[in-house]
Design a protein around this motif. Structure first.
Motif, PDB file in Angstrom:
ATOM      1  N   ARG A   6       0.853  -1.189   0.000  1.00  0.00           N
ATOM      2  CA  ARG A   6       0.000   0.000   0.000  1.00  0.00           C
ATOM      3  C   ARG A   6       0.883   1.232   0.000  1.00  0.00           C
ATOM      4  O   ARG A   6       1.776   1.357   0.835  1.00  0.00           O
ATOM      5  CB  ARG A   6      -0.891   0.026   1.232  1.00  0.00           C
ATOM      6  N   VAL A   7       0.615   2.129  -0.939  1.00  0.00           N
ATOM      7  CA  VAL A   7       1.308   3.416  -0.997  1.00  0.00           C
ATOM      8  C   VAL A   7       0.243   4.481  -0.765  1.00  0.00           C
ATOM      9  O   VAL A   7      -0.702   4.610  -1.550  1.00  0.00           O
ATOM     10  CB  VAL A   7       2.003   3.636  -2.361  1.00  0.00           C
ATOM     11  N   ALA A  17      -2.205  -3.198  -3.810  1.00  0.00           N
ATOM     12  CA  ALA A  17      -2.287  -4.460  -4.542  1.00  0.00           C
ATOM     13  C   ALA A  17      -1.246  -5.434  -4.003  1.00  0.00           C
ATOM     14  O   ALA A  17      -0.373  -5.060  -3.219  1.00  0.00           O
ATOM     15  CB  ALA A  17      -2.056  -4.221  -6.033  1.00  0.00           C
ATOM     16  N   GLU A  18      -1.344  -6.666  -4.464  1.00  0.00           N
ATOM     17  CA  GLU A  18      -0.361  -7.671  -4.089  1.00  0.00           C
ATOM     18  C   GLU A  18       0.815  -7.624  -5.052  1.00  0.00           C
ATOM     19  O   GLU A  18       0.669  -7.236  -6.213  1.00  0.00           O
ATOM     20  CB  GLU A  18      -0.997  -9.056  -4.083  1.00  0.00           C
ATOM     21  N   THR A  77       3.685  -1.129   4.024  1.00  0.00           N
ATOM     22  CA  THR A  77       2.897   0.096   4.079  1.00  0.00           C
ATOM     23  C   THR A  77       3.845   1.262   3.868  1.00  0.00           C
ATOM     24  O   THR A  77       4.823   1.416   4.606  1.00  0.00           O
ATOM     25  CB  THR A  77       2.178   0.232   5.434  1.00  0.00           C
ATOM     26  N   ILE A  78       3.542   2.058   2.854  1.00  0.00           N
ATOM     27  CA  ILE A  78       4.415   3.163   2.475  1.00  0.00           C
ATOM     28  C   ILE A  78       3.620   4.460   2.594  1.00  0.00           C
ATOM     29  O   ILE A  78       2.619   4.646   1.900  1.00  0.00           O
ATOM     30  CB  ILE A  78       4.938   2.959   1.038  1.00  0.00           C
ATOM     31  N   LEU A  79       4.057   5.318   3.497  1.00  0.00           N
ATOM     32  CA  LEU A  79       3.425   6.621   3.698  1.00  0.00           C
ATOM     33  C   LEU A  79       4.342   7.671   3.092  1.00  0.00           C
ATOM     34  O   LEU A  79       5.510   7.773   3.477  1.00  0.00           O
ATOM     35  CB  LEU A  79       3.217   6.894   5.189  1.00  0.00           C
ATOM     36  N   VAL A  80       3.824   8.413   2.129  1.00  0.00           N
ATOM     37  CA  VAL A  80       4.664   9.356   1.390  1.00  0.00           C
ATOM     38  C   VAL A  80       4.062  10.753   1.370  1.00  0.00           C
ATOM     39  O   VAL A  80       2.853  10.929   1.531  1.00  0.00           O
ATOM     40  CB  VAL A  80       4.900   8.875  -0.059  1.00  0.00           C
TER      41      VAL A  80
END
Length: 137
Positions: A6-7, A17-18, A77-80
């Motif tokens: 997840r971005v 997505a996977e 999990t990517i928080l940008v």
């Protein structure tokens, strides 16, 4: 096994997505993530996130504008601060922005530290977008 990736940026979910593999632009260099990776929290630099999807086995590129990534139990999990999928970026516009940012960076006076920092950040953003769009290797 696959990863759930997840971005998330402040205004939207850029990717959910996977994937089989992820390559993160960490502040210490490129960081590859596969299923079963040890738990991890890392800072991300402005750059290109690469995701190899389970379905197509092709790499998807996402331009990231810095942030953090957490890896835990096959979830990434990517928080940008900002993110944009490469397939939504106009290549010619990205090429022009990259060229302009490079020119501005080269024209900054040597003693103007603030202008150098701002020009360098603008250049990194433009380069990430251009790379994600497929313009640079």
């Amino acid at each position: 096994m696959t990863l759930t990736v997840r971005v998330i940026s402040p205004d939207k979910t850029v990717w959910d997505a996977e994937a089989d593999e992820v390559i993160l632009p960490s502040t210490t260099g490129q960081l590859g993530i596969l299923s079963g990776h040890a738990p991890l929290l890392t800072a991300l630099d402005t750059g290109v996130l690469r995701v190899r999807t389970s379905k197509s086995q092709n790499w998807q590129a996402i331009a990231l504008l810095g942030g953090f990534a957490e890896v835990e139990e096959d979830e990434v999990t990517i928080l940008v601060n900002g993110g944009e999928r490469g397939d939504t970026i106009n290549l010619e516009e990205a090429r022009t922005a990259y060229s302009q940012a490079q020119t501005k960076l080269n024209q900054v006076p040597a003693g103007d530290r603030q202008a150098q920092i701002q020009a360098n950040q603008a250049f990194k953003r433009a380069r990430a977008r251009f790379q994600a769009a497929g313009g640079l290797a």
